[in-house]
Design a protein around this motif. Structure first.
Motif, PDB file in Angstrom:
ATOM      1  N   LYS A  64      10.812  -4.099  -7.958  1.00  0.00           N
ATOM      2  CA  LYS A  64       9.616  -4.671  -8.600  1.00  0.00           C
ATOM      3  C   LYS A  64       8.843  -5.560  -7.642  1.00  0.00           C
ATOM      4  O   LYS A  64       7.611  -5.529  -7.601  1.00  0.00           O
ATOM      5  CB  LYS A  64      10.013  -5.458  -9.853  1.00  0.00           C
ATOM      6  CG  LYS A  64      10.353  -4.585 -11.025  1.00  0.00           C
ATOM      7  CD  LYS A  64      10.737  -5.402 -12.232  1.00  0.00           C
ATOM      8  CE  LYS A  64      11.214  -4.485 -13.351  1.00  0.00           C
ATOM      9  NZ  LYS A  64      11.703  -5.230 -14.502  1.00  0.00           N
ATOM     10  N   GLU A  65       9.556  -6.368  -6.854  1.00  0.00           N
ATOM     11  CA  GLU A  65       8.888  -7.249  -5.898  1.00  0.00           C
ATOM     12  C   GLU A  65       8.210  -6.447  -4.794  1.00  0.00           C
ATOM     13  O   GLU A  65       7.069  -6.751  -4.418  1.00  0.00           O
ATOM     14  CB  GLU A  65       9.890  -8.242  -5.300  1.00  0.00           C
ATOM     15  CG  GLU A  65      10.345  -9.290  -6.293  1.00  0.00           C
ATOM     16  CD  GLU A  65      11.441 -10.197  -5.754  1.00  0.00           C
ATOM     17  OE1 GLU A  65      11.875 -10.027  -4.581  1.00  0.00           O
ATOM     18  OE2 GLU A  65      11.882 -11.083  -6.508  1.00  0.00           O
ATOM     19  N   LEU A  66       8.877  -5.419  -4.291  1.00  0.00           N
ATOM     20  CA  LEU A  66       8.267  -4.575  -3.259  1.00  0.00           C
ATOM     21  C   LEU A  66       7.039  -3.841  -3.797  1.00  0.00           C
ATOM     22  O   LEU A  66       6.041  -3.685  -3.100  1.00  0.00           O
ATOM     23  CB  LEU A  66       9.290  -3.578  -2.709  1.00  0.00           C
ATOM     24  CG  LEU A  66      10.368  -4.176  -1.804  1.00  0.00           C
ATOM     25  CD1 LEU A  66      11.497  -3.175  -1.582  1.00  0.00           C
ATOM     26  CD2 LEU A  66       9.767  -4.627  -0.474  1.00  0.00           C
ATOM     27  N   GLU A  67       7.110  -3.432  -5.055  1.00  0.00           N
ATOM     28  CA  GLU A  67       5.958  -2.774  -5.674  1.00  0.00           C
ATOM     29  C   GLU A  67       4.812  -3.772  -5.866  1.00  0.00           C
ATOM     30  O   GLU A  67       3.651  -3.454  -5.577  1.00  0.00           O
ATOM     31  CB  GLU A  67       6.359  -2.159  -7.014  1.00  0.00           C
ATOM     32  CG  GLU A  67       5.229  -1.409  -7.681  1.00  0.00           C
ATOM     33  CD  GLU A  67       5.599  -0.855  -9.048  1.00  0.00           C
ATOM     34  OE1 GLU A  67       4.793  -0.068  -9.560  1.00  0.00           O
ATOM     35  OE2 GLU A  67       6.647  -1.212  -9.598  1.00  0.00           O
ATOM     36  N   ALA A  68       5.123  -4.979  -6.303  1.00  0.00           N
ATOM     37  CA  ALA A  68       4.097  -6.005  -6.495  1.00  0.00           C
ATOM     38  C   ALA A  68       3.414  -6.368  -5.177  1.00  0.00           C
ATOM     39  O   ALA A  68       2.213  -6.658  -5.154  1.00  0.00           O
ATOM     40  CB  ALA A  68       4.711  -7.251  -7.134  1.00  0.00           C
ATOM     41  N   ASP A  69       4.169  -6.315  -4.076  1.00  0.00           N
ATOM     42  CA  ASP A  69       3.616  -6.599  -2.754  1.00  0.00           C
ATOM     43  C   ASP A  69       2.967  -5.372  -2.120  1.00  0.00           C
ATOM     44  O   ASP A  69       2.556  -5.408  -0.961  1.00  0.00           O
ATOM     45  CB  ASP A  69       4.710  -7.134  -1.822  1.00  0.00           C
ATOM     46  CG  ASP A  69       5.147  -8.537  -2.193  1.00  0.00           C
ATOM     47  OD1 ASP A  69       4.298  -9.313  -2.677  1.00  0.00           O
ATOM     48  OD2 ASP A  69       6.323  -8.860  -1.995  1.00  0.00           O
ATOM     49  N   LYS A  70       2.904  -4.288  -2.874  1.00  0.00           N
ATOM     50  CA  LYS A  70       2.286  -3.029  -2.450  1.00  0.00           C
ATOM     51  C   LYS A  70       2.957  -2.409  -1.214  1.00  0.00           C
ATOM     52  O   LYS A  70       2.326  -1.727  -0.407  1.00  0.00           O
ATOM     53  CB  LYS A  70       0.789  -3.222  -2.223  1.00  0.00           C
ATOM     54  CG  LYS A  70       0.068  -3.674  -3.493  1.00  0.00           C
ATOM     55  CD  LYS A  70      -1.398  -3.642  -3.338  1.00  0.00           C
ATOM     56  CE  LYS A  70      -2.175  -4.111  -4.528  1.00  0.00           C
ATOM     57  NZ  LYS A  70      -1.594  -4.285  -5.796  1.00  0.00           N
ATOM     58  N   MET A  71       4.265  -2.644  -1.096  1.00  0.00           N
ATOM     59  CA  MET A  71       5.039  -2.042  -0.012  1.00  0.00           C
ATOM     60  C   MET A  71       5.569  -0.667  -0.417  1.00  0.00           C
ATOM     61  O   MET A  71       5.784   0.189   0.429  1.00  0.00           O
ATOM     62  CB  MET A  71       6.214  -2.947   0.364  1.00  0.00           C
ATOM     63  CG  MET A  71       5.789  -4.318   0.848  1.00  0.00           C
ATOM     64  SD  MET A  71       4.802  -4.248   2.336  1.00  0.00           S
ATOM     65  CE  MET A  71       6.047  -3.801   3.516  1.00  0.00           C
ATOM     66  N   ILE A  72       5.811  -0.499  -1.703  1.00  0.00           N
ATOM     67  CA  ILE A  72       6.288   0.781  -2.224  1.00  0.00           C
ATOM     68  C   ILE A  72       5.450   1.183  -3.422  1.00  0.00           C
ATOM     69  O   ILE A  72       4.780   0.353  -4.041  1.00  0.00           O
ATOM     70  CB  ILE A  72       7.788   0.736  -2.616  1.00  0.00           C
ATOM     71  CG1 ILE A  72       8.031  -0.222  -3.782  1.00  0.00           C
ATOM     72  CG2 ILE A  72       8.656   0.392  -1.426  1.00  0.00           C
ATOM     73  CD1 ILE A  72       9.433  -0.144  -4.355  1.00  0.00           C
ATOM     74  N   GLU A  73       5.498   2.455  -3.719  1.00  0.00           N
ATOM     75  CA  GLU A  73       4.809   2.998  -4.881  1.00  0.00           C
ATOM     76  C   GLU A  73       5.851   3.541  -5.852  1.00  0.00           C
ATOM     77  O   GLU A  73       6.799   4.211  -5.445  1.00  0.00           O
ATOM     78  CB  GLU A  73       3.868   4.116  -4.453  1.00  0.00           C
ATOM     79  CG  GLU A  73       3.105   4.757  -5.587  1.00  0.00           C
ATOM     80  CD  GLU A  73       2.212   5.892  -5.115  1.00  0.00           C
ATOM     81  OE1 GLU A  73       1.635   6.559  -5.990  1.00  0.00           O
ATOM     82  OE2 GLU A  73       2.106   6.134  -3.890  1.00  0.00           O
ATOM     83  N   ARG A  74       5.676   3.219  -7.104  1.00  0.00           N
ATOM     84  CA  ARG A  74       6.555   3.721  -8.168  1.00  0.00           C
ATOM     85  C   ARG A  74       5.811   4.854  -8.859  1.00  0.00           C
ATOM     86  O   ARG A  74       4.701   4.664  -9.358  1.00  0.00           O
ATOM     87  CB  ARG A  74       6.858   2.597  -9.159  1.00  0.00           C
ATOM     88  CG  ARG A  74       7.771   2.998 -10.278  1.00  0.00           C
ATOM     89  CD  ARG A  74       7.994   1.779 -11.195  1.00  0.00           C
ATOM     90  NE  ARG A  74       8.987   2.032 -12.192  1.00  0.00           N
ATOM     91  CZ  ARG A  74       8.747   2.549 -13.394  1.00  0.00           C
ATOM     92  NH1 ARG A  74       7.502   2.877 -13.737  1.00  0.00           N
ATOM     93  NH2 ARG A  74       9.721   2.741 -14.252  1.00  0.00           N
TER      94      ARG A  74
END
Length: 123
Positions: A64-74
């Motif tokens: 969730k944190e990586l997604e919020a930081d736009k590092m990963i896409e879910r």
């Protein structure tokens, strides 16, 4: 508004090293990014299997944190049963040279082979 902050708050606000550590630091985030670096989509269970000692709570929080930081896409597929996959964004791909340099430094200083399959490909 920045003028109203004390000097320590200003430094934290604009420090690029602090930002990097917030985004990719910690025990699990860099490992998750490395797993996703093969440019494939990975399901939650596959990431968990590769990080065998991570708890479900910590993996979910890190994703969730990586997604919020736009590092990963879910990517969520509307299927039964539901399917969710994760992949690196362009921003996430941009951090990989830094993580590769860290792995090279680790190889040079650890004195033994690494256990991570992804890092074994780095020369």
């Amino acid at each position: 508004m920045i003028e109203e902050l004390n000097i320590n708050e200003k430094e934290e606000l604009i420090c690029p090293v602090r930002y990097f550590l917030d985004v990719a630091g910690g025990k699990w985030k860099s490992s998750i990014l490395c797993i996703l670096s093969d440019c494939e989509c990975h399901r939650y269970s596959r990431i968990k299997r590769k990080l065998n000692s991570i708890t479900n709570t910590m993996l979910a929080k890190s994703l969730k944190e990586l997604e919020a930081d736009k590092m990963i896409e879910r990517i969520q597929y509307n299927e039964v049963p539901p399917r969710v996959e994760y992949k690196l964004t362009e921003k996430g791909k941009g951090i990989m040279p830094i993580l590769e340099d860290m792995a090279r430094w680790g190889f040079k200083n650890i004195g033994e082979s690494a256990f991570c399959g992804n890092c074994n490909t780095i020369e």
